[in-house]
Design a protein around this motif. Structure first.
Motif, PDB file in Angstrom:
ATOM      1  N   ILE A   1      22.509 -32.606 -11.211  1.00 25.86           N
ATOM      2  CA  ILE A   1      21.757 -32.670 -12.462  1.00 25.86           C
ATOM      3  C   ILE A   1      22.545 -31.887 -13.489  1.00 25.86           C
ATOM      4  O   ILE A   1      22.882 -30.721 -13.269  1.00 25.86           O
ATOM      5  CB  ILE A   1      20.346 -32.067 -12.298  1.00 25.86           C
ATOM      6  CG1 ILE A   1      19.557 -32.830 -11.230  1.00 25.86           C
ATOM      7  CG2 ILE A   1      19.603 -32.077 -13.639  1.00 25.86           C
ATOM      8  CD1 ILE A   1      18.265 -32.152 -10.812  1.00 25.86           C
TER       9      ILE A   1
ATOM     10  N   HIS B   1      22.521 -30.730 -17.510  1.00 30.57           N
ATOM     11  CA  HIS B   1      21.786 -30.602 -18.767  1.00 30.57           C
ATOM     12  C   HIS B   1      22.780 -30.595 -19.924  1.00 30.57           C
ATOM     13  O   HIS B   1      23.772 -29.868 -19.879  1.00 30.57           O
ATOM     14  CB  HIS B   1      20.980 -29.303 -18.791  1.00 30.57           C
ATOM     15  CG  HIS B   1      19.879 -29.283 -17.793  1.00 30.57           C
ATOM     16  ND1 HIS B   1      20.075 -28.958 -16.471  1.00 30.57           N
ATOM     17  CD2 HIS B   1      18.558 -29.571 -17.918  1.00 30.57           C
ATOM     18  CE1 HIS B   1      18.924 -29.027 -15.837  1.00 30.57           C
ATOM     19  NE2 HIS B   1      17.987 -29.397 -16.683  1.00 30.57           N
TER      20      HIS B   1
ATOM     21  N   TRP C   1      16.297 -39.125 -23.022  1.00 28.42           N
ATOM     22  CA  TRP C   1      16.023 -37.834 -22.381  1.00 28.42           C
ATOM     23  C   TRP C   1      16.769 -37.698 -21.070  1.00 28.42           C
ATOM     24  O   TRP C   1      16.918 -36.617 -20.542  1.00 28.42           O
ATOM     25  CB  TRP C   1      14.534 -37.678 -22.135  1.00 28.42           C
ATOM     26  CG  TRP C   1      13.741 -37.385 -23.369  1.00 28.42           C
ATOM     27  CD1 TRP C   1      14.182 -37.356 -24.665  1.00 28.42           C
ATOM     28  CD2 TRP C   1      12.366 -37.065 -23.417  1.00 28.42           C
ATOM     29  NE1 TRP C   1      13.145 -37.042 -25.509  1.00 28.42           N
ATOM     30  CE2 TRP C   1      12.017 -36.858 -24.770  1.00 28.42           C
ATOM     31  CE3 TRP C   1      11.382 -36.933 -22.459  1.00 28.42           C
ATOM     32  CZ2 TRP C   1      10.733 -36.519 -25.165  1.00 28.42           C
ATOM     33  CZ3 TRP C   1      10.099 -36.603 -22.853  1.00 28.42           C
ATOM     34  CH2 TRP C   1       9.792 -36.399 -24.211  1.00 28.42           C
ATOM     35  N   GLY C   2      17.210 -38.823 -20.504  1.00 29.00           N
ATOM     36  CA  GLY C   2      17.917 -38.749 -19.233  1.00 29.00           C
ATOM     37  C   GLY C   2      18.623 -40.045 -18.919  1.00 29.00           C
ATOM     38  O   GLY C   2      18.292 -41.097 -19.457  1.00 29.00           O
TER      39      GLY C   2
ATOM     40  N   ILE D   1      20.537 -34.996 -18.153  1.00 27.53           N
ATOM     41  CA  ILE D   1      19.205 -34.809 -18.733  1.00 27.53           C
ATOM     42  C   ILE D   1      19.334 -33.971 -20.000  1.00 27.53           C
ATOM     43  O   ILE D   1      20.176 -33.079 -20.080  1.00 27.53           O
ATOM     44  CB  ILE D   1      18.240 -34.171 -17.701  1.00 27.53           C
ATOM     45  CG1 ILE D   1      16.796 -34.185 -18.216  1.00 27.53           C
ATOM     46  CG2 ILE D   1      18.691 -32.810 -17.273  1.00 27.53           C
ATOM     47  CD1 ILE D   1      15.769 -33.918 -17.143  1.00 27.53           C
TER      48      ILE D   1
ATOM     49  N   SER E   1      18.969 -31.262 -22.713  1.00 25.51           N
ATOM     50  CA  SER E   1      18.628 -29.842 -22.685  1.00 25.51           C
ATOM     51  C   SER E   1      17.459 -29.598 -23.639  1.00 25.51           C
ATOM     52  O   SER E   1      17.222 -30.363 -24.568  1.00 25.51           O
ATOM     53  CB  SER E   1      19.838 -28.994 -23.079  1.00 25.51           C
ATOM     54  OG  SER E   1      20.400 -29.446 -24.275  1.00 25.51           O
TER      55      SER E   1
ATOM     56  N   LEU F   1      14.177 -29.574 -22.815  1.00 27.74           N
ATOM     57  CA  LEU F   1      12.910 -30.191 -22.438  1.00 27.74           C
ATOM     58  C   LEU F   1      11.980 -29.157 -21.816  1.00 27.74           C
ATOM     59  O   LEU F   1      12.437 -28.174 -21.232  1.00 27.74           O
ATOM     60  CB  LEU F   1      13.146 -31.315 -21.423  1.00 27.74           C
ATOM     61  CG  LEU F   1      14.000 -32.492 -21.873  1.00 27.74           C
ATOM     62  CD1 LEU F   1      14.188 -33.460 -20.720  1.00 27.74           C
ATOM     63  CD2 LEU F   1      13.381 -33.191 -23.066  1.00 27.74           C
TER      64      LEU F   1
ATOM     65  N   GLN G   1       8.233 -32.207 -18.987  1.00 31.33           N
ATOM     66  CA  GLN G   1       9.081 -33.322 -19.407  1.00 31.33           C
ATOM     67  C   GLN G   1      10.242 -33.514 -18.430  1.00 31.33           C
ATOM     68  O   GLN G   1      10.540 -34.635 -18.017  1.00 31.33           O
ATOM     69  CB  GLN G   1       9.635 -33.079 -20.815  1.00 31.33           C
ATOM     70  CG  GLN G   1       8.606 -33.175 -21.904  1.00 31.33           C
ATOM     71  CD  GLN G   1       9.136 -32.681 -23.237  1.00 31.33           C
ATOM     72  OE1 GLN G   1       9.918 -31.721 -23.300  1.00 31.33           O
ATOM     73  NE2 GLN G   1       8.709 -33.325 -24.309  1.00 31.33           N
ATOM     74  N   GLU G   2      10.878 -32.417 -18.049  1.00 31.06           N
ATOM     75  CA  GLU G   2      12.011 -32.505 -17.130  1.00 31.06           C
ATOM     76  C   GLU G   2      11.573 -33.085 -15.785  1.00 31.06           C
ATOM     77  O   GLU G   2      12.247 -33.936 -15.215  1.00 31.06           O
ATOM     78  CB  GLU G   2      12.656 -31.134 -16.938  1.00 31.06           C
ATOM     79  CG  GLU G   2      13.896 -31.205 -16.083  1.00 31.06           C
ATOM     80  CD  GLU G   2      14.726 -29.942 -16.127  1.00 31.06           C
ATOM     81  OE1 GLU G   2      15.231 -29.575 -15.042  1.00 31.06           O
ATOM     82  OE2 GLU G   2      14.895 -29.345 -17.200  1.00 31.06           O
ATOM     83  N   ARG G   3      10.436 -32.645 -15.275  1.00 29.86           N
ATOM     84  CA  ARG G   3       9.925 -33.161 -14.002  1.00 29.86           C
ATOM     85  C   ARG G   3       9.729 -34.676 -14.072  1.00 29.86           C
ATOM     86  O   ARG G   3      10.106 -35.408 -13.155  1.00 29.86           O
ATOM     87  CB  ARG G   3       8.606 -32.455 -13.664  1.00 29.86           C
ATOM     88  CG  ARG G   3       7.956 -32.899 -12.383  1.00 29.86           C
ATOM     89  CD  ARG G   3       6.724 -32.024 -12.078  1.00 29.86           C
ATOM     90  NE  ARG G   3       6.098 -32.427 -10.847  1.00 29.86           N
ATOM     91  CZ  ARG G   3       4.948 -33.091 -10.768  1.00 29.86           C
ATOM     92  NH1 ARG G   3       4.265 -33.389 -11.870  1.00 29.86           N
ATOM     93  NH2 ARG G   3       4.453 -33.436  -9.607  1.00 29.86           N
TER      94      ARG G   3
ATOM     95  N   LEU H   1      13.205 -36.499 -14.429  1.00 31.56           N
ATOM     96  CA  LEU H   1      13.915 -36.493 -13.143  1.00 31.56           C
ATOM     97  C   LEU H   1      13.261 -37.469 -12.159  1.00 31.56           C
ATOM     98  O   LEU H   1      13.962 -38.160 -11.410  1.00 31.56           O
ATOM     99  CB  LEU H   1      13.966 -35.090 -12.555  1.00 31.56           C
ATOM    100  CG  LEU H   1      14.897 -34.109 -13.264  1.00 31.56           C
ATOM    101  CD1 LEU H   1      14.798 -32.733 -12.631  1.00 31.56           C
ATOM    102  CD2 LEU H   1      16.347 -34.609 -13.266  1.00 31.56           C
TER     103      LEU H   1
END
Length: 142
Positions: A20, A22, A29-30, A41, A43, A45, A49-51, A54
């Protein structure tokens, strides 16, 4: 594999040997980069949001999606990744428990550790099951 509140896509990615990274991203977003075995992903977030991002990108990995598609195929792949991620992020048992007391999607999403958008994807997937919050796009005459 754990689901719902216990589901941690970053842990699954680590177990699969997917990196992963960032970084600043302009239009997304990713993204899954198969040739590098890396998910890039955005940076900045939030943890929620990241969860969700991903989880979405992990579904591209699991589906062996080859990268950027275009047109109708891209839409199908993105929707499929969203649905599969939402099913893992929002367990029906967790959703049923939160639905007993949460007054709206915003509150429910916060408790379920997902974005409102991802919760709506899950609710759309369960359309007709009688959840207490109005769906995005539902129309009330008047």
């Amino acid at each position: 594999m754990p689901a719902g509140l216990e589901y941690e896509p970053a842990v699954v990615l680590e177990q699969l040997g997917i990196h992963i990274k960032h970084t600043w991203l302009r239009d997304t977003w990713g993204a899954w980069c198969p040739s590098l075995r890396t998910i890039v992903i955005a940076s900045g977030l939030s943890a929620v949001q990241e969860r969700c991002i991903l989880a979405h990108e992990l579904e591209h990995v699991l589906a062996d999606d080859a990268g950027c598609a275009e047109g109708p195929l891209a839409i199908r792949l993105e929707r499929a990744a969203d649905r599969a991620a939402a099913r893992k992020l929002v367990a029906i048992s967790d959703l049923a428990e939160v639905a007993k007391w949460a007054p709206d999607v915003h509150t429910a999403a916060a408790k379920l550790r997902v974005t409102e958008r991802m919760l709506r994807v899950r609710l759309d997937d369960l359309e007709g099951e009688g959840w207490p919050w109005p769906q995005a796009g539902s129309k009330i005459a008047g």
